[in-house]
Design an enzyme around this catalytic site. Structure first.
Site, PDB file in Angstrom:
ATOM      1  N   SER A  12     -71.867 -13.019 -39.293  1.00 58.38           N
ATOM      2  CA  SER A  12     -72.660 -14.145 -38.767  1.00 58.38           C
ATOM      3  C   SER A  12     -72.044 -14.695 -37.485  1.00 58.38           C
ATOM      4  O   SER A  12     -72.771 -15.166 -36.600  1.00 58.38           O
ATOM      5  CB  SER A  12     -72.829 -15.245 -39.821  1.00 58.38           C
ATOM      6  OG  SER A  12     -71.625 -15.934 -40.033  1.00 58.38           O
ATOM      7  N   ASN A  13     -70.720 -14.631 -37.363  1.00 55.26           N
ATOM      8  CA  ASN A  13     -70.093 -15.064 -36.106  1.00 55.26           C
ATOM      9  C   ASN A  13     -70.493 -14.134 -34.964  1.00 55.26           C
ATOM     10  O   ASN A  13     -70.775 -14.582 -33.853  1.00 55.26           O
ATOM     11  CB  ASN A  13     -68.570 -15.106 -36.247  1.00 55.26           C
ATOM     12  CG  ASN A  13     -68.092 -16.430 -36.815  1.00 55.26           C
ATOM     13  OD1 ASN A  13     -68.147 -17.448 -36.133  1.00 55.26           O
ATOM     14  ND2 ASN A  13     -67.653 -16.415 -38.061  1.00 55.26           N
ATOM     15  N   ASN A 106     -59.537 -13.766 -32.274  1.00 56.19           N
ATOM     16  CA  ASN A 106     -59.921 -13.874 -33.684  1.00 56.19           C
ATOM     17  C   ASN A 106     -60.376 -15.304 -33.964  1.00 56.19           C
ATOM     18  O   ASN A 106     -59.982 -16.235 -33.271  1.00 56.19           O
ATOM     19  CB  ASN A 106     -58.722 -13.542 -34.585  1.00 56.19           C
ATOM     20  CG  ASN A 106     -59.085 -13.560 -36.057  1.00 56.19           C
ATOM     21  OD1 ASN A 106     -60.170 -13.098 -36.441  1.00 56.19           O
ATOM     22  ND2 ASN A 106     -58.220 -14.109 -36.890  1.00 56.19           N
ATOM     23  N   HIS A 108     -60.561 -18.116 -37.154  1.00 58.46           N
ATOM     24  CA  HIS A 108     -60.035 -18.359 -38.499  1.00 58.46           C
ATOM     25  C   HIS A 108     -60.602 -19.683 -39.007  1.00 58.46           C
ATOM     26  O   HIS A 108     -60.620 -20.673 -38.264  1.00 58.46           O
ATOM     27  CB  HIS A 108     -58.504 -18.410 -38.449  1.00 58.46           C
ATOM     28  CG  HIS A 108     -57.892 -18.519 -39.812  1.00 58.46           C
ATOM     29  ND1 HIS A 108     -57.775 -17.441 -40.664  1.00 58.46           N
ATOM     30  CD2 HIS A 108     -57.404 -19.592 -40.480  1.00 58.46           C
ATOM     31  CE1 HIS A 108     -57.222 -17.848 -41.792  1.00 58.46           C
ATOM     32  NE2 HIS A 108     -56.992 -19.139 -41.716  1.00 58.46           N
TER      33      HIS A 108
END
Ligand code: GAR
Length: 196
Positions: A12-13, A106, A108
């Site tokens: 989804s990101n 990344n 998180h």
């Protein structure tokens, strides 16, 4: 800016970033999607978006060195400028880092350095935040180095923990913020506001 995605699950990101490109908010070119999971929704999304996509894992390459070389080859063949980890559950190898260090991002779902490290992903992160009695959690976008959830922080945003939150309700609130901050951060990199 050619961006490549590595994703293991829902993606989804990744989709939020692709949508930001499609609506003109982000001037980037999604060139390739790699997943270690042949069943991942991320690969299905890549297919529907018409983006070249590859399943590369121990199932396709039993030799770990060949696997890492294959990942590197796909990234370089597609002239990748920036590598976006979007829920990618594998460690980035030295072979890939040697070529792309400082160009791998990344996201998180917590305020690193808290609640990060090996094994801290998905709902485990939110369960740990709730178990620690935190009043706020959040999102971190960071550069990737040889350790899990460790490189320099590029962006961070707080998200409140509410009374009665479960890992699922907290995850949902955090994910909404992830979908905004990742595209925004890539946009700032492209605009030169964040220097890599
Ligand atoms: C996201 O919440 C992301 O922050 C997390 O995995 C989820 C992937 O969702 N990543 C980590 O926990 C990394 N340690 P998505 O596949 O729907 O983008």
């Amino acid at each position: 800016m050619n961006i490549a995605f590595l994703a293991s699950h829902g993606g989804s990101n990744m989709q939020a970033i692709i949508d930001a490109v499609k609506n003109g908010q982000l001037k980037a070119n999604p060139v390739v999607v790699i997943s270690n999971n042949s069943e991942s929704k991320a690969l299905q999304r890549a297919k529907s978006e018409g983006i070249p996509h590859y399943h590369l894992s121990a199932k396709t390459h039993s030799n770990p060195e060949r696997l890492e070389q294959a990942i590197l080859d796909v990234l370089t063949d597609h002239q990748t400028d920036l590598v976006i980890l979007a829920g990618y559950m594998k460690k980035i190898s030295k072979r890939v880092l040697d070529v792309f260090q400082g160009k791998i991002l990344n996201i998180h779902p917590a305020l690193l350095p808290k609640f990060g490290g090996q094994g801290m992903y998905g709902s485990r992160v939110h369960e740990a935040v709730l178990a620690a009695g935190e009043k706020e959690s959040g999102v971190t976008v960071h550069l990737v180095d040889e350790h899990y959830d460790h490189g320099a922080t590029l962006a961070q945003r707080k998200v409140p923990v509410l009374d009665g939150d479960t890992a699922d309700t907290l995850a949902e609130r955090v994910l909404k913020e992830e979908h905004k901050i990742y595209a925004e951060t890539i946009g700032k990199i492209i605009a030169g506001e964040i220097k890599l």
